[in-house]
Design a protein around this motif. Sequence first.
Motif: not given
Length: 221
Positions: A74-86, A101-106, A166-175
């Motif tokens: 999962a991506p993050s900005l080094r300055n940690r000011r914002y949560r990010v998804s791309f 909030e945890a974000l997501g975009v596709d 992406k918003a969940l920030l979890q591994t092994e997610v079965d769609f």
Amino acid sequence: MSILTLGSSPLMGIMKIDETWQEMLAAFENADLYCAELDKIKSDSRKQEWLAVRLLLKYLLREEQIVDYDENGAPSLRNRRYRVSFSHTKGFAAVILGEYEALGVDIEYHSERAWRLRERFLSTDELKMFALLGAGCEISESPESPELRCFDLATVCWCAKETAFKALLQTEVDFIRHLRIYPFVLSDKGTIRLRETKTPLLRTYIINYMIAENYIITWKE
């Protein structure tokens, strides 16, 4: 460079990728910071996509950003000011930024790919939504030439689940097992209710979607 800003809270934008990666690299004041990573990417199109999200970040935040990745990718900005998804797809990149909030975009270009793979990420109950679109979408008949609206519905569902993942920030997610889309009627723009069962919180997400001329995009604020 063509950029469409979709909102300011959260901050969100879409960029049309219509420049070479060399032209995009020249738009950074600190271009040398990106060269080492670019050297690892063999495909010119992948270099374009990699740079496009960083250019879009620069445009939205008015300064260049260093992107890090956690152990789950999962991506993050080094300055940690914002949560990010791309996200990026053929010819387009999308970024969403928020403070809490945890974000997501596709974002995906129009194609039949999600329709062909629908049974890999949609449950039997979710597949019933295609019957609401009329002739050509009944899953029992497996039509060879379904209506374009079937392609759009499948792509919207795929994007919605990818956004939730992406918003969940979890591994092994079965769609199919962990992400359930509640029935909805497809339009050019709207929202989808999606419930996750991967975590004990059992959260319900509201996923926004928009079907544009050249792409389909979903996002969770």
